[in-house]
Design a protein around this motif. Structure first.
Motif, PDB file in Angstrom:
ATOM      1  N   GLN A  23      -3.150   6.113  -5.242  1.00  0.00           N
ATOM      2  CA  GLN A  23      -4.109   6.956  -4.523  1.00  0.00           C
ATOM      3  C   GLN A  23      -4.528   6.293  -3.207  1.00  0.00           C
ATOM      4  OE1 GLN A  23      -6.250   9.873  -5.245  1.00  0.00           O
ATOM      5  NE2 GLN A  23      -4.491  10.459  -6.510  1.00  0.00           N
ATOM      6  N   PRO A  24      -4.983   7.075  -2.225  1.00  0.00           N
ATOM      7  CA  PRO A  24      -5.561   6.460  -1.020  1.00  0.00           C
ATOM      8  C   PRO A  24      -6.718   5.533  -1.410  1.00  0.00           C
ATOM      9  CG  PRO A  24      -5.274   8.830  -0.708  1.00  0.00           C
ATOM     10  CD  PRO A  24      -4.996   8.549  -2.166  1.00  0.00           C
ATOM     11  N   PRO A  25      -6.919   4.445  -0.665  1.00  0.00           N
ATOM     12  CA  PRO A  25      -7.974   3.492  -1.054  1.00  0.00           C
ATOM     13  C   PRO A  25      -9.370   3.912  -0.608  1.00  0.00           C
ATOM     14  CG  PRO A  25      -6.802   2.685   0.878  1.00  0.00           C
ATOM     15  CD  PRO A  25      -6.103   3.965   0.470  1.00  0.00           C
ATOM     16  N   GLU A  26      -9.489   4.907   0.271  1.00  0.00           N
ATOM     17  CA  GLU A  26     -10.792   5.295   0.796  1.00  0.00           C
ATOM     18  C   GLU A  26     -11.738   5.759  -0.323  1.00  0.00           C
ATOM     19  OE1 GLU A  26      -7.909   6.293   2.064  1.00  0.00           O
ATOM     20  OE2 GLU A  26      -7.926   5.347   4.028  1.00  0.00           O
ATOM     21  N   PRO A  74       0.833  -1.225   0.000  1.00  0.00           N
ATOM     22  CA  PRO A  74       0.000   0.000   0.000  1.00  0.00           C
ATOM     23  C   PRO A  74       0.860   1.265   0.000  1.00  0.00           C
ATOM     24  CG  PRO A  74       0.036  -0.968   2.192  1.00  0.00           C
ATOM     25  CD  PRO A  74       0.907  -1.836   1.330  1.00  0.00           C
ATOM     26  N   GLY A  75       1.475   1.528  -1.136  1.00  0.00           N
ATOM     27  CA  GLY A  75       2.367   2.687  -1.243  1.00  0.00           C
ATOM     28  C   GLY A  75       1.572   3.946  -1.572  1.00  0.00           C
ATOM     29  N   VAL A  76       0.993   4.553  -0.539  1.00  0.00           N
ATOM     30  CA  VAL A  76       0.103   5.704  -0.721  1.00  0.00           C
ATOM     31  C   VAL A  76       0.864   6.977  -0.353  1.00  0.00           C
ATOM     32  CG1 VAL A  76      -2.095   6.754  -0.066  1.00  0.00           C
ATOM     33  CG2 VAL A  76      -1.879   4.250  -0.136  1.00  0.00           C
ATOM     34  N   SER A  77       1.250   7.739  -1.352  1.00  0.00           N
ATOM     35  CA  SER A  77       2.080   8.913  -1.083  1.00  0.00           C
ATOM     36  C   SER A  77       1.322   9.960  -0.260  1.00  0.00           C
ATOM     37  CB  SER A  77       2.582   9.518  -2.391  1.00  0.00           C
ATOM     38  OG  SER A  77       1.526   9.635  -3.321  1.00  0.00           O
ATOM     39  N   ALA A  78       0.026  10.127  -0.497  1.00  0.00           N
ATOM     40  CA  ALA A  78      -0.742  11.137   0.245  1.00  0.00           C
ATOM     41  C   ALA A  78      -0.787  10.810   1.735  1.00  0.00           C
ATOM     42  CB  ALA A  78      -2.166  11.244  -0.303  1.00  0.00           C
ATOM     43  N   GLN A  79      -0.654   9.526   2.070  1.00  0.00           N
ATOM     44  CA  GLN A  79      -0.738   9.104   3.472  1.00  0.00           C
ATOM     45  C   GLN A  79       0.600   8.650   4.028  1.00  0.00           C
ATOM     46  OE1 GLN A  79      -3.868   6.184   2.899  1.00  0.00           O
ATOM     47  NE2 GLN A  79      -5.491   7.728   3.034  1.00  0.00           N
ATOM     48  N   GLY A  80       1.639   8.645   3.154  1.00  0.00           N
ATOM     49  CA  GLY A  80       2.995   8.331   3.607  1.00  0.00           C
ATOM     50  C   GLY A  80       3.220   6.886   4.017  1.00  0.00           C
ATOM     51  N   THR A  81       2.444   5.960   3.442  1.00  0.00           N
ATOM     52  CA  THR A  81       2.585   4.546   3.828  1.00  0.00           C
ATOM     53  C   THR A  81       3.247   3.724   2.725  1.00  0.00           C
ATOM     54  OG1 THR A  81       0.400   4.060   2.932  1.00  0.00           O
ATOM     55  CG2 THR A  81       0.512   4.605   5.274  1.00  0.00           C
ATOM     56  N   GLY A  82       3.993   2.706   3.126  1.00  0.00           N
ATOM     57  CA  GLY A  82       4.474   1.669   2.197  1.00  0.00           C
ATOM     58  C   GLY A  82       5.518   2.105   1.181  1.00  0.00           C
ATOM     59  N   GLN A 134       5.828  10.022  -6.086  1.00  0.00           N
ATOM     60  CA  GLN A 134       4.924  11.085  -5.622  1.00  0.00           C
ATOM     61  C   GLN A 134       4.057  11.644  -6.749  1.00  0.00           C
ATOM     62  OE1 GLN A 134       8.318  13.119  -3.433  1.00  0.00           O
ATOM     63  NE2 GLN A 134       6.649  13.605  -2.031  1.00  0.00           N
ATOM     64  N   GLU A 135       3.748  10.790  -7.724  1.00  0.00           N
ATOM     65  CA  GLU A 135       2.923  11.277  -8.828  1.00  0.00           C
ATOM     66  C   GLU A 135       1.537  11.639  -8.348  1.00  0.00           C
ATOM     67  OE1 GLU A 135       0.382  11.489 -12.371  1.00  0.00           O
ATOM     68  OE2 GLU A 135       0.116  10.150 -10.650  1.00  0.00           O
ATOM     69  N   GLU A 136       1.024  10.856  -7.408  1.00  0.00           N
ATOM     70  CA  GLU A 136      -0.352  11.075  -6.944  1.00  0.00           C
ATOM     71  C   GLU A 136      -0.474  12.271  -6.012  1.00  0.00           C
ATOM     72  OE1 GLU A 136      -2.601   9.803  -8.473  1.00  0.00           O
ATOM     73  OE2 GLU A 136      -2.152   7.767  -9.101  1.00  0.00           O
ATOM     74  N   VAL A 137       0.635  12.855  -5.636  1.00  0.00           N
ATOM     75  CA  VAL A 137       0.574  14.110  -4.880  1.00  0.00           C
ATOM     76  C   VAL A 137       1.246  15.227  -5.671  1.00  0.00           C
ATOM     77  CG1 VAL A 137       0.312  13.065  -2.607  1.00  0.00           C
ATOM     78  CG2 VAL A 137       2.611  13.470  -3.499  1.00  0.00           C
ATOM     79  N   GLY A 138       1.265  15.078  -6.995  1.00  0.00           N
ATOM     80  CA  GLY A 138       1.669  16.196  -7.841  1.00  0.00           C
ATOM     81  C   GLY A 138       3.142  16.253  -8.189  1.00  0.00           C
ATOM     82  N   SER A 139       3.893  15.144  -7.975  1.00  0.00           N
ATOM     83  CA  SER A 139       5.294  15.075  -8.436  1.00  0.00           C
ATOM     84  C   SER A 139       6.100  16.307  -8.050  1.00  0.00           C
ATOM     85  CB  SER A 139       5.336  14.890  -9.955  1.00  0.00           C
ATOM     86  OG  SER A 139       4.642  13.735 -10.346  1.00  0.00           O
ATOM     87  N   PRO A 140       6.167  16.623  -6.747  1.00  0.00           N
ATOM     88  CA  PRO A 140       6.836  17.872  -6.354  1.00  0.00           C
ATOM     89  C   PRO A 140       8.342  17.878  -6.594  1.00  0.00           C
ATOM     90  CG  PRO A 140       6.226  16.583  -4.406  1.00  0.00           C
ATOM     91  CD  PRO A 140       5.588  15.917  -5.578  1.00  0.00           C
ATOM     92  N   TYR A 198     -13.026  13.690  -1.028  1.00  0.00           N
ATOM     93  CA  TYR A 198     -11.807  13.491  -0.238  1.00  0.00           C
ATOM     94  C   TYR A 198     -11.623  14.656   0.708  1.00  0.00           C
ATOM     95  CZ  TYR A 198      -7.022  12.318   0.986  1.00  0.00           C
ATOM     96  OH  TYR A 198      -5.883  11.995   1.676  1.00  0.00           O
ATOM     97  N   GLU A 199     -11.560  14.358   2.014  1.00  0.00           N
ATOM     98  CA  GLU A 199     -11.489  15.415   3.021  1.00  0.00           C
ATOM     99  C   GLU A 199     -10.178  15.376   3.787  1.00  0.00           C
ATOM    100  OE1 GLU A 199     -15.051  15.366   5.443  1.00  0.00           O
ATOM    101  OE2 GLU A 199     -16.260  14.603   3.792  1.00  0.00           O
ATOM    102  N   GLY A 200      -9.281  14.457   3.390  1.00  0.00           N
ATOM    103  CA  GLY A 200      -8.042  14.263   4.145  1.00  0.00           C
ATOM    104  C   GLY A 200      -6.936  15.199   3.722  1.00  0.00           C
TER     105      GLY A 200
END
Lengths: 446, 446
Positions: free
Chosen positions: A86-89, A25-33, A147-153, B300-302
């Motif tokens: 992306q986050p799974p929620e 679960p490599g979710v960049s927005a949540q910093g996991t995996g 970090q593509e899913e958070v805009g590739s900063p 998405y609210e996070g």
């Protein structure tokens, strides 16, 4: 057995060996995996015969995984992918676990399988096939960012710092595939994006709603600010928002006219309950900028009744941009709009920005893609798209490396990236891999 | 030691013995702690000498706790309280645990201590004092319900079913106390309330925001519907909304004119960052109906970025109503408004409704309250309020039982009911208890 069938059987047989990649679960927005995904990639690139594997982290952000493969011709093809998802929620809307790849009715479900882990899996399986059948036709390089899913900063900094190392003759972007009409798409650009949060704070404490006869309400204030941004038809009311929208070039205009936009199919795929917001959806996809509320949050959101005046309200936004709109300029125009309309108290904070980008449809590499697709799928099942409606850091690659860039892949219009039950169709995985294999063979000898 | 000081010391000394009541998280909206609260009350009423204690549950909903005490005079005073409290969220904004009563700087913090567990504690401590000093001056009855915070959906049925048993000469409502100017309030009515949820669903699946150039967005659609309900000045635009608002009677109008509305104190207490939405706040509190967004939720609210088009959006609402507005009629007018403005797809669901209610300021029991307050606090520190800005099921009591009804208590304007860090001031607890004790003494011999 034909060579085509043998190749397709091969990549299908390899697929389950890659399920571990989908399980992380490599979710960049949540910093996991993130670390686990990087380790998996490093090992996998080595396993499929990369002559060089590097993990870049010297410029901060999630690490970038780089791999390089030897090949017969003097050409070099650069691939861009991302390992973050992306986050799974919302979790309760998934029919199977988001991080447990699950096959149902010819589809493979997992968070990130479409965007874009499945694309990288296809590319790695093709490399395995080449390795077992005489080697790669050209040199290949892979940049896989996190970090593509958070805009590739940070990717543009890494591309700039590793410019010589990344030198290539052509670039294949993260993914693509079939459109809503089941035609294979060749896409030669990307929309840009600017993402921002809008917040209103009307008090330091929530108030009992009995005070609403005199006390203001952050949710109402946010609604007023939001409503000032768009009219009922969906037109953005921010002064200057459309000023930098460039008319399409002739070839792109022709491509738009030839695009078949199957509105009914899209409506059915997503269960749309409202009419489209435009009567020119094909043109809008290519050259209309958007302003999207991604989320709203304020006060009490749970079950039952809580009679409170929210002290804070949040709206999350992205705008998809077209050439030559600039992310920072659009953000500043929105700030100016709020100030001019009496919403000085409404705050906006910049999240990410990526410029739009569009290449010429006359470029030889783009043309080879089109020819290959027409051979495999037939001209009537091949679509040329001047630019994707999605976004990514492609502009930086093209500018730094001077390469032609296309987006092709194994997806289809119903993949549901970013949504619950994201999936790919196994047939697309098979056919899209075959396309890429043929393209790479042709390009090596061109 | 004066009798006043001896009484005040007594109720203060008893207070910590009631902390267990504050520790039970009896949240009706979330369905927690109800049985434990009922058990605690049943035992406590017996412990302080009730001659009868009953738990009513035959008509459904959370049980109603009833208790009856013998007294010297032939008068009967009926008390209404509720044992349920608001949800404690947002938890991270509490400076101490919401369900662990905590004293800081002369204040007692706990969820529900102001609304209205502290009021019942005061009343029980007074009864304890009477029991140790010769008995109660009049008969007393207590109705303690468990769903006030979710709109008291069943209490009117229980009152109707137990009409004879509840017969009384006067009713003291759940609570009250000091206003923002530190004047003691006598309140003789309640606003009504109607609560509803508004939901928009534009698709069966969330979409990637790259499709926003043609696909509608539930959050934008909700914003449009919300914006149609109110103008920029806060005026409700629903046709007929204000039609049933009754002008104030002469005595009530005079009381409004005498009310001191200390806007600056309220602004400081709650850290208000916006101007008031009216230039007649005193009148608005008494006789202006409201429409409040209690919460917003969509997509998405996070933290970070999720470029999604929300398929669903929710707004939670309450409207505070004044005589003679009717909850169901107002709800129906809002439905009609949405239909008339092209928002047939926007759903609203009724949560709760309570009618408004206002008694005459000329009633003898109301007058006795005013006289007692003027004696204790001085005329300049006594305020008469024709009706509270809050709501409750008082109208049913008055109609069924034919009793005069006042709201008096131990609170103050900064209690923060329904918000994090809800609290009472210990001084108000002491003084408000003394007021009620004096009132009951006078009423018995009147």
């Amino acid at each position: 057995m034909t060579k085509e069938q043998q190749f397709k059987d091969y990549v299908m047989d390899r697929l389950p060996e890659y399920y571990d990649y989908l399980r992380i679960p490599g979710v960049s927005a949540q910093g996991t995996g993130i670390d686990a995904t990087v380790d998996w990639l490093k090992n996998k690139f080595a396993e499929v015969g990369a002559k060089k594997v590097e993990v870049w982290h010297e410029l901060g952000g999630n690490p970038v995984v780089y791999a390089e493969f030897a090949g017969h011709s003097d050409k070099t093809v650069l691939f861009y992918n991302h390992y973050d998802v992306q986050p799974p929620e919302p979790l309760d809307e998934w029919e199977s676990e988001p991080f447990e790849p699950t096959e149902r009715a010819g589809k493979l479900y997992a968070r990130g399988v479409a965007d874009d882990k499945g694309e990288l899996i296809s590319r790695l399986a093709i490399i395995q096939y080449y390795q077992e059948n005489g080697g790669l036709p050209s040199k290949m390089k892979f940049v896989v960012e996190g970090q593509e899913e958070v805009g590739s900063p940070t990717i543009q900094d890494y591309v700039h710092a590793h410019k010589e190392q990344l030198a290539a003759d052509a670039c294949i972007w993260e993914g693509g595939g079939k459109d809503a009409n089941e035609a294979f798409q060749i896409t030669a650009g990307l929309k840009g994006v600017v993402s921002f949060d809008m917040t209103v704070e009307t008090a330091e404490k929530d108030l009992h709603s009995s005070t609403a006869s005199y006390a203001d309400n952050a949710a109402w204030r946010l609604v007023q600010a939001l409503n000032s941004l768009k009219d009922a038809s969906g037109q953005v009311l921010v002064a200057g928002f459309y000023d930098d929208v460039k008319p399409l070039e002739a070839a792109a205009q022709k491509a738009v006219e030839e695009m078949e936009f199957n509105g009914q199919a899209i409506k059915e795929q997503f269960g749309l309950k409202r009419p489209f917001v435009t009567d020119k959806p094909a043109y809008a996809l290519i050259n209309t900028p958007t302003m999207t509320i991604n989320g709203l949050s304020s006060g009490y959101e749970g079950a039952g009744v809580k009679t409170v005046i929210p002290r804070r309200a949040l709206a999350k936004f992205d705008c998809r941009l077209v050439p030559d709109q600039e992310p920072r300029k659009i953000f500043n125009l929105i700030r100016a709009h709020l100030d001019q309309h009496g919403f000085e108290d409404v705050k906006i904070t910049f999240n990410i920005g990526e410029p739009p980008f569009r290449t010429s449809l006359e470029d030889p590499f783009v043309k080879l893609n089109i020819e290959t697709a027409q051979e495999i799928y037939g001209a009537e099942h091949t679509t040329v798209i001047p630019n994707s409606a999605g976004s990514g850091p492609a502009a930086q690659f093209v500018e730094e490396l001077g390469v032609p860039l296309v987006e092709i892949g194994i997806g289809y219009g119903g993949n549901g990236p970013h949504a619950p039950n994201e999936h790919i169709r196994l047939q697309d995985y098979r056919d899209g891999s075959w396309f890429l294999y043929q393209l790479l063979n042709k390009y090596a000898v061109k």
